[in-house]
Design an enzyme around this catalytic site. Structure first.
Site, PDB file in Angstrom:
ATOM      1  N   HIS A 231       0.666  -1.272  -0.061  1.00  0.00           N
ATOM      2  CA  HIS A 231      -0.088   0.011  -0.131  1.00  0.00           C
ATOM      3  C   HIS A 231       0.764   1.290   0.024  1.00  0.00           C
ATOM      4  CE1 HIS A 231      -3.201  -2.792   1.526  1.00  0.00           C
ATOM      5  NE2 HIS A 231      -2.308  -3.246   1.912  1.00  0.00           N
TER       6      HIS A 231
ATOM      7  N   SER B 169      14.861  20.801 -16.224  1.00  0.00           N
ATOM      8  CA  SER B 169      13.645  21.577 -16.555  1.00  0.00           C
ATOM      9  C   SER B 169      14.146  22.765 -17.370  1.00  0.00           C
ATOM     10  CB  SER B 169      13.001  21.994 -15.458  1.00  0.00           C
ATOM     11  OG  SER B 169      12.277  23.200 -15.574  1.00  0.00           O
TER      12      SER B 169
ATOM     13  N   LYS C  30      15.933  21.433 -11.166  1.00  0.00           N
ATOM     14  CA  LYS C  30      15.360  20.038 -11.297  1.00  0.00           C
ATOM     15  C   LYS C  30      16.163  18.901 -12.058  1.00  0.00           C
ATOM     16  CE  LYS C  30      11.272  19.461 -11.739  1.00  0.00           C
ATOM     17  NZ  LYS C  30      10.053  19.372 -11.475  1.00  0.00           N
TER      18      LYS C  30
ATOM     19  N   ASN D 288      14.963  15.526 -13.574  1.00  0.00           N
ATOM     20  CA  ASN D 288      13.929  14.842 -13.975  1.00  0.00           C
ATOM     21  C   ASN D 288      13.981  13.475 -14.411  1.00  0.00           C
ATOM     22  OD1 ASN D 288      12.247  16.960 -13.141  1.00  0.00           O
ATOM     23  ND2 ASN D 288      12.029  17.924 -15.066  1.00  0.00           N
TER      24      ASN D 288
ATOM     25  N   GLU E 154       9.448   7.983 -17.139  1.00  0.00           N
ATOM     26  CA  GLU E 154       7.895   8.405 -17.189  1.00  0.00           C
ATOM     27  C   GLU E 154       7.318   8.116 -18.531  1.00  0.00           C
ATOM     28  OE1 GLU E 154       7.090  12.761 -15.118  1.00  0.00           O
ATOM     29  OE2 GLU E 154       9.412  12.309 -15.751  1.00  0.00           O
TER      30      GLU E 154
ATOM     31  N   TYR F  73     -10.137 -14.549 -44.972  1.00  0.00           N
ATOM     32  CA  TYR F  73      -9.706 -13.306 -44.853  1.00  0.00           C
ATOM     33  C   TYR F  73     -10.415 -12.093 -45.277  1.00  0.00           C
ATOM     34  CZ  TYR F  73      -6.326  -9.528 -46.436  1.00  0.00           C
ATOM     35  OH  TYR F  73      -5.685  -8.197 -46.491  1.00  0.00           O
TER      36      TYR F  73
ATOM     37  N   GLN G 183      -5.598  -6.296 -42.629  1.00  0.00           N
ATOM     38  CA  GLN G 183      -4.434  -5.334 -42.623  1.00  0.00           C
ATOM     39  C   GLN G 183      -4.304  -4.457 -41.800  1.00  0.00           C
ATOM     40  OE1 GLN G 183      -3.934  -3.699 -46.763  1.00  0.00           O
ATOM     41  NE2 GLN G 183      -4.281  -1.670 -46.061  1.00  0.00           N
TER      42      GLN G 183
END
Ligand code: ARG
Length: 461
Positions: free
Chosen positions: A160, A281, A287, A289, A294, A321, A326
């Site tokens: 948790h 940044s 910063k 990052n 991400e 088919y 496609q």
């Protein structure tokens, strides 16, 4: 607006195709990348036709030389794919006519674009699965290496996203080794069903020629030939299986990325991402990052999308088919093109991490040893439920008094339960870890065993 007629595709029509319709049905903007497999399949198909005396030896040699030239043209970027030729198959065939004349017309004997495209996709998928497996093996090798090197690092384990119990950082890394091992197994299993030859099924009903499908299968490295021509031209299960294995692998990568993102925050500070894998940044100079992580997390979305998209395409398609099929291509290619770089990115990023073991240790409050206190009481004869209740009261008391559990006096301990003795002081983070000796637990010896086993598996890659 009407455009120039392409005889081989428009034979029965009186009107030229509408330009927008032509663009709409064309697949060459994306299926051109099947050319290598289309040519490989064409050469072997022609060889089989010659062996079976359906075409002559000279005709085969001519076709083969022509196809080889086309391969070289495409490889070197000289080949011009034409939209009006619809797909990669017609582009190659049309160029073959230019190069070797009417003999080119013999290549399509005993072949339909329906079994041809199924073949090309399977050849592509086979190579793609191999590439994915290699990438997964590489990240696994790296994780095991890191686990071996960081065996002393203890970190808080979470449930948790709340501190739960201390674990070895290596134990955490080996958890991902297990996940990626299952991913490898999924792709290996999928390979078995990819590696079945569909060519020789014709448009849907089979062929009225004495073809030798086993020969083609052997030459192209297939384990077997498809058993039913109707199934063979309309089956895309192998695409779905690949995409589903990819979706699960992306989920694993995304979870790992999420851990990296959280742990690299100032609040956690467990790890520092290598500068080479961090971004800055444009406005906030301080910063650092985790954009790469991400994006791995974000890209899971499109891979899931391709799976759901293709399942939806297939659902309700009448046998056999249909041109809907496609639509298998772009999603499949993108799945492959997304998955492999994500695996490689996470592998590089993990290797770049600076592990802040002191910070991990410092972050652990004594409450993380609450389960160990309960286990201690179980050893002194309480049932686990009784022990749990005692320690819950202690935790509540400690919090109310703004104290850590290990700051309580032994007589305070005894106030909660008579069975507490001075040896309760010997419960430490490391002891807590070392106590978890059950198979697959976090005790150092167990984790070392799992690393040894993993090294054995890696030697077999
Ligand atoms: N571009 C088509 C595809 O990707 C090739 C097969 C076309 N076959 C046909 N009968 N129209 O599925």
């Amino acid at each position: 607006m009407a455009v120039k007629k392409e005889a081989r595709l428009r034979g029965r029509f009186k009107e030229d195709i509408d330009a927008a319709a032509q663009r709409f049905v064309a697949s060459v903007p994306f299926d051109w990348r099947l050319y290598k497999y289309d040519i490989e399949g064409g050469v072997v198909h022609a060889e089989m036709l010659a062996k079976q005396r359906i075409i002559s030896r000279q005709e085969f040699e001519k076709i083969k030389a022509g196809l080889r030239d086309i391969l070289a043209e495409i490889d070197s970027g000289k080949f011009k794919f034409k939209l009006e030729l619809e797909d990669v198959h017609m582009n190659i065939e049309s160029r073959l006519f230019e190069l070797i004349g009417d003999t080119a017309g013999k290549l399509h004997t005993a072949r339909s674009r329906n079994d041809q495209v199924a073949l090309d996709m399977r050849l592509f998928a086979r190579e793609a699965a191999g590439t994915v497996i290699q990438a997964l093996q590489a990240i696994n090798t790296r994780l095991v290496d890191m686990a071996g090197k960081n065996i002393k690092v203890v970190m808080p384990g979470y449930t948790h996203l709340q501190q739960a119990q201390p674990v070895l950082f290596s134990h955490y890394l080996m958890a991902y080794f297990e996940m990626f091992s299952r991913d490898i197994a999924r792709f290996e299993s999928c390979l078995k069903r990819i590696n079945v030859l569909p060519l020789g099924s014709g448009a849907l009903a089979g062929l009225p020629y004495p073809v030798d499908r086993e020969f083609v299968a052997k030459r192209l490295g297939f384990d077997s030939v498809s058993a039913n021509s109707m199934d063979a031209v309309s089956d895309r299960d192998f695409v779905l299986e690949f995409e589903s294995a990819a979706a699960i692998a992306m989920m694993h990568l995304s979870r790992m990325a999420e851990d990296v993102i959280i742990w690299s925050t100032r609040e956690f500070g467990f790890i520092d991402i290598g500068d080479a894998y961090a971004t800055s940044s444009s406005i906030m100079p301080q910063k650092k990052n985790p954009d790469a992580a991400e994006l791995v997390r974000g890209k899971a979305g499109r891979v899931y999308g391709h799976l759901v998209g293709m399942l939806t395409v297939m659902k309700g398609l009448p046998l056999t088919y249909n041109r809907d099929l496609q639509e298998d291509k772009e999603g499949f290619f993108d799945t492959f093109d997304t998955l492999v770089p994500c695996i490689e990115m996470m592998s590089g990023l993990m290797a770049s991490l600076k592990i802040n073991a002191a910070r991990m240790k410092y972050s652990m409050q004594s409450y993380i040893l609450a389960t160990d206190l309960a286990d201690y009481l179980v050893n002194k004869g309480l049932s686990f439920r009784e022990a749990h209740a005692v320690v819950s009261r202690m935790v509540s008391y400690a919090i109310d008094n703004n104290k850590e559990l290990n700051e309580l006096e032994i007589k305070e301990y005894k106030g909660f339960c008579e069975r507490f003795e001075g040896d309760v002081r010997s419960i430490t983070l490391q002891k807590s870890v070392e106590a978890r000796t059950s198979q697959g637990g976090t005790a150092t010896d167990e984790v070392k065993k799992s690393i040894e086993k993993a090294r054995e598996i890696i030697r077999g890659y």
